[in-house]
Motif scaffolding. Structure first.
Motif, PDB file in Angstrom:
ATOM      1  N   TYR A  87       0.833  -1.200   0.000  1.00  0.00           N
ATOM      2  CA  TYR A  87       0.000   0.000   0.000  1.00  0.00           C
ATOM      3  C   TYR A  87       0.871   1.254   0.000  1.00  0.00           C
ATOM      4  CZ  TYR A  87       1.104  -0.909   4.900  1.00  0.00           C
ATOM      5  OH  TYR A  87       1.763  -1.209   6.067  1.00  0.00           O
ATOM      6  N   ALA A  88       2.211   1.102   0.028  1.00  0.00           N
ATOM      7  CA  ALA A  88       3.112   2.252   0.085  1.00  0.00           C
ATOM      8  C   ALA A  88       4.389   1.947  -0.690  1.00  0.00           C
ATOM      9  CB  ALA A  88       3.452   2.592   1.530  1.00  0.00           C
ATOM     10  N   PHE A  89       5.079   3.017  -1.133  1.00  0.00           N
ATOM     11  CA  PHE A  89       6.359   2.885  -1.825  1.00  0.00           C
ATOM     12  C   PHE A  89       7.195   4.071  -1.371  1.00  0.00           C
ATOM     13  CE2 PHE A  89       8.331   2.120  -6.336  1.00  0.00           C
ATOM     14  CZ  PHE A  89       9.421   1.531  -5.744  1.00  0.00           C
ATOM     15  N   ASN A  90       8.132   3.807  -0.437  1.00  0.00           N
ATOM     16  CA  ASN A  90       8.858   4.936   0.139  1.00  0.00           C
ATOM     17  C   ASN A  90      10.101   5.316  -0.676  1.00  0.00           C
ATOM     18  OD1 ASN A  90      11.214   3.425   1.107  1.00  0.00           O
ATOM     19  ND2 ASN A  90       9.841   2.535   2.631  1.00  0.00           N
ATOM     20  N   ILE A 119       1.544   5.296  -5.619  1.00  0.00           N
ATOM     21  CA  ILE A 119       2.189   5.888  -6.794  1.00  0.00           C
ATOM     22  C   ILE A 119       1.841   7.372  -6.891  1.00  0.00           C
ATOM     23  CG2 ILE A 119       2.356   5.795  -9.303  1.00  0.00           C
ATOM     24  CD1 ILE A 119       3.651   3.425  -7.803  1.00  0.00           C
ATOM     25  N   ASP A 120       0.603   7.728  -6.561  1.00  0.00           N
ATOM     26  CA  ASP A 120       0.208   9.144  -6.586  1.00  0.00           C
ATOM     27  C   ASP A 120       1.070   9.964  -5.632  1.00  0.00           C
ATOM     28  OD1 ASP A 120      -1.770   8.593  -8.416  1.00  0.00           O
ATOM     29  OD2 ASP A 120      -3.385   8.490  -6.922  1.00  0.00           O
ATOM     30  N   ALA A 121       1.397   9.387  -4.480  1.00  0.00           N
ATOM     31  CA  ALA A 121       2.211  10.113  -3.500  1.00  0.00           C
ATOM     32  C   ALA A 121       3.605  10.385  -4.046  1.00  0.00           C
ATOM     33  CB  ALA A 121       2.300   9.308  -2.210  1.00  0.00           C
ATOM     34  N   LEU A 122       4.183   9.438  -4.775  1.00  0.00           N
ATOM     35  CA  LEU A 122       5.487   9.664  -5.394  1.00  0.00           C
ATOM     36  C   LEU A 122       5.393  10.691  -6.519  1.00  0.00           C
ATOM     37  CD1 LEU A 122       6.973   6.035  -5.681  1.00  0.00           C
ATOM     38  CD2 LEU A 122       7.609   7.809  -4.040  1.00  0.00           C
ATOM     39  N   ALA A 123       4.339  10.588  -7.328  1.00  0.00           N
ATOM     40  CA  ALA A 123       4.188  11.474  -8.481  1.00  0.00           C
ATOM     41  C   ALA A 123       3.980  12.922  -8.057  1.00  0.00           C
ATOM     42  CB  ALA A 123       3.031  11.002  -9.349  1.00  0.00           C
ATOM     43  N   ASP A 124       3.504  13.154  -6.848  1.00  0.00           N
ATOM     44  CA  ASP A 124       3.280  14.518  -6.369  1.00  0.00           C
ATOM     45  C   ASP A 124       4.577  15.251  -6.070  1.00  0.00           C
ATOM     46  OD1 ASP A 124       0.554  14.358  -6.585  1.00  0.00           O
ATOM     47  OD2 ASP A 124       0.212  13.827  -4.481  1.00  0.00           O
ATOM     48  N   ASP A 125       5.672  14.496  -5.947  1.00  0.00           N
ATOM     49  CA  ASP A 125       6.989  15.100  -5.700  1.00  0.00           C
ATOM     50  C   ASP A 125       7.778  15.038  -7.001  1.00  0.00           C
ATOM     51  OD1 ASP A 125       9.969  14.887  -5.081  1.00  0.00           O
ATOM     52  OD2 ASP A 125       9.189  15.414  -3.096  1.00  0.00           O
ATOM     53  N   SER A 126       8.223  16.163  -7.510  1.00  0.00           N
ATOM     54  CA  SER A 126       8.862  16.211  -8.830  1.00  0.00           C
ATOM     55  C   SER A 126      10.128  15.367  -8.894  1.00  0.00           C
ATOM     56  CB  SER A 126       9.172  17.665  -9.213  1.00  0.00           C
ATOM     57  OG  SER A 126      10.048  18.260  -8.256  1.00  0.00           O
ATOM     58  N   PRO A 179      -0.795  -2.183 -15.720  1.00  0.00           N
ATOM     59  CA  PRO A 179       0.569  -1.674 -15.909  1.00  0.00           C
ATOM     60  C   PRO A 179       0.625  -0.160 -15.719  1.00  0.00           C
ATOM     61  CG  PRO A 179       0.043  -3.264 -17.611  1.00  0.00           C
ATOM     62  CD  PRO A 179      -1.242  -2.994 -16.871  1.00  0.00           C
ATOM     63  N   LEU A 180       1.643   0.294 -15.022  1.00  0.00           N
ATOM     64  CA  LEU A 180       1.816   1.732 -14.791  1.00  0.00           C
ATOM     65  C   LEU A 180       2.327   2.396 -16.068  1.00  0.00           C
ATOM     66  CD1 LEU A 180       1.864   4.200 -12.951  1.00  0.00           C
ATOM     67  CD2 LEU A 180       4.145   3.493 -12.164  1.00  0.00           C
ATOM     68  N   ASP A 181       1.566   3.327 -16.576  1.00  0.00           N
ATOM     69  CA  ASP A 181       1.923   4.052 -17.804  1.00  0.00           C
ATOM     70  C   ASP A 181       2.654   5.331 -17.422  1.00  0.00           C
ATOM     71  OD1 ASP A 181       2.064   5.511 -20.157  1.00  0.00           O
ATOM     72  OD2 ASP A 181       0.092   4.872 -20.853  1.00  0.00           O
ATOM     73  N   PRO A 182       3.884   5.507 -17.900  1.00  0.00           N
ATOM     74  CA  PRO A 182       4.628   6.743 -17.566  1.00  0.00           C
ATOM     75  C   PRO A 182       3.850   8.006 -17.893  1.00  0.00           C
ATOM     76  CG  PRO A 182       6.067   5.152 -18.618  1.00  0.00           C
ATOM     77  CD  PRO A 182       4.694   4.603 -18.727  1.00  0.00           C
ATOM     78  N   ASP A 183       3.011   7.947 -18.915  1.00  0.00           N
ATOM     79  CA  ASP A 183       2.237   9.150 -19.299  1.00  0.00           C
ATOM     80  C   ASP A 183       1.211   9.522 -18.252  1.00  0.00           C
ATOM     81  OD1 ASP A 183       3.642   9.314 -21.666  1.00  0.00           O
ATOM     82  OD2 ASP A 183       2.161   8.164 -22.811  1.00  0.00           O
ATOM     83  N   ASP A 184       0.901   8.591 -17.344  1.00  0.00           N
ATOM     84  CA  ASP A 184      -0.084   8.881 -16.302  1.00  0.00           C
ATOM     85  C   ASP A 184       0.539   9.549 -15.092  1.00  0.00           C
ATOM     86  OD1 ASP A 184      -2.078   7.746 -17.844  1.00  0.00           O
ATOM     87  OD2 ASP A 184      -1.869   5.757 -16.922  1.00  0.00           O
ATOM     88  N   LEU A 185       1.861   9.648 -15.067  1.00  0.00           N
ATOM     89  CA  LEU A 185       2.522  10.237 -13.911  1.00  0.00           C
ATOM     90  C   LEU A 185       2.560  11.773 -14.029  1.00  0.00           C
ATOM     91  CD1 LEU A 185       5.486   7.758 -13.446  1.00  0.00           C
ATOM     92  CD2 LEU A 185       3.402   7.926 -12.076  1.00  0.00           C
TER      93      LEU A 185
END
Length: 262
Positions: A145-148, A175-182, A256-262
């Protein structure tokens, strides 16, 4: 019940009795062999074998002492009890945080687990343990549920070096939490470009943060408020099989995680 407890006490009060019965349950042995395999003196062995014979747990056949069917039953049952108590001792300090509803395997499989808890001098010890495993493993699967940030960095560096293959299934919120940080988003995009990396996301609730690092299964243990309290890791085959099966189930249902969605 009382007589059964008396027999448990009879065995438990003497490690020599437990050892002798266990040895005889494995195979017939002579008195000399028992003396060589234990620290029991000849007089002690004599008393033990006499007590076992009286209870019909062993019989003598020539020069050998042989465990009867009930002797083998007692030996197996006492070994099971010891396994249960070993497991309880291992998990006693962390059982309140153990996600037992998700661990559909015999908890005795965790008797040899390494439990890591924070301390004043090592408040980050559980995370450090996970990072050490990631830093050594050649093949890593994670469902969580997390990716630190620390795990992302280690996996990024190991896979970039060609030293590790990685597959991960993460809750979309992780993944959203990581994507929020540039900076972390850029790091994640670099990771996705690596040939040995595959990441999928799921909207399904993931109650565990589990890592399969080669032969080791690592679990983070959090309290009801989501605060990390401990971790445990184990190399047991049954636990590894459980974690691999659970990972594949999440994997098959994830996107699958699409890079374009980040």
């Amino acid at each position: 019940m009382e007589s059964a407890l008396e027999e448990i006490e009879f065995l438990a009060l003497s490690p020599n009795r437990v050892e002798v019965l266990t040895l005889l349950a494995e195979e017939p042995r002579t008195r000399r062999e028992l003396a060589e395999l234990t620290d029991a003196s000849q007089p002690t062995l004599g008393r033990i074998l006499g007590d076992f014979t009286e209870r019909t747990w062993v019989v003598r056949e020539g020069s050998d002492y042989v465990a009867t069917a009930t002797g083998q039953l007692v030996a197996a049952g006492f070994e099971d009890l010891l396994d249960v108590l070993d497991t309880e001792a291992t998990l006693r300090g962390v059982v309140r945080w153990l996600p037992t509803e998700a661990l559909d395997f015999d908890l005795r499989r965790l008797s040899s687990a390494t439990v890591t808890t924070p301390s004043q001098v090592r408040p980050n010890a559980p995370v450090k343990r996970a990072l050490d495993l990631l830093g050594e493993a050649e093949d890593v699967h994670i469902f969580s549920y997390a990716f630190n940030e620390q795990s992302l960095d280690v996996i990024h560096d190991r896979t970039a070096e060609g030293a590790q293959t990685f597959r991960g299934v993460f809750a979309a919120s992780a993944i959203d939490a990581l994507a929020d940080d540039s900076q972390l988003r850029a790091r994640l995009l670099e990771l996705l470009e690596t040939e040995t990396v595959e990441i999928r996301i799921t909207d399904e609730a993931v109650p565990l943060a589990a890592t399969v690092a080669d032969d080791t299964v690592h679990l983070f243990l959090r309290d009801d408020n989501g605060l990390l309290q401990a971790s445990l890791d184990v190399t047991d085959e049954a636990v590894h099989g459980w974690a691999t099966e659970r990972f594949e189930r999440y994997w098959d249902d994830a996107t699958p995680l699409d890079p374009d969605d980040l």
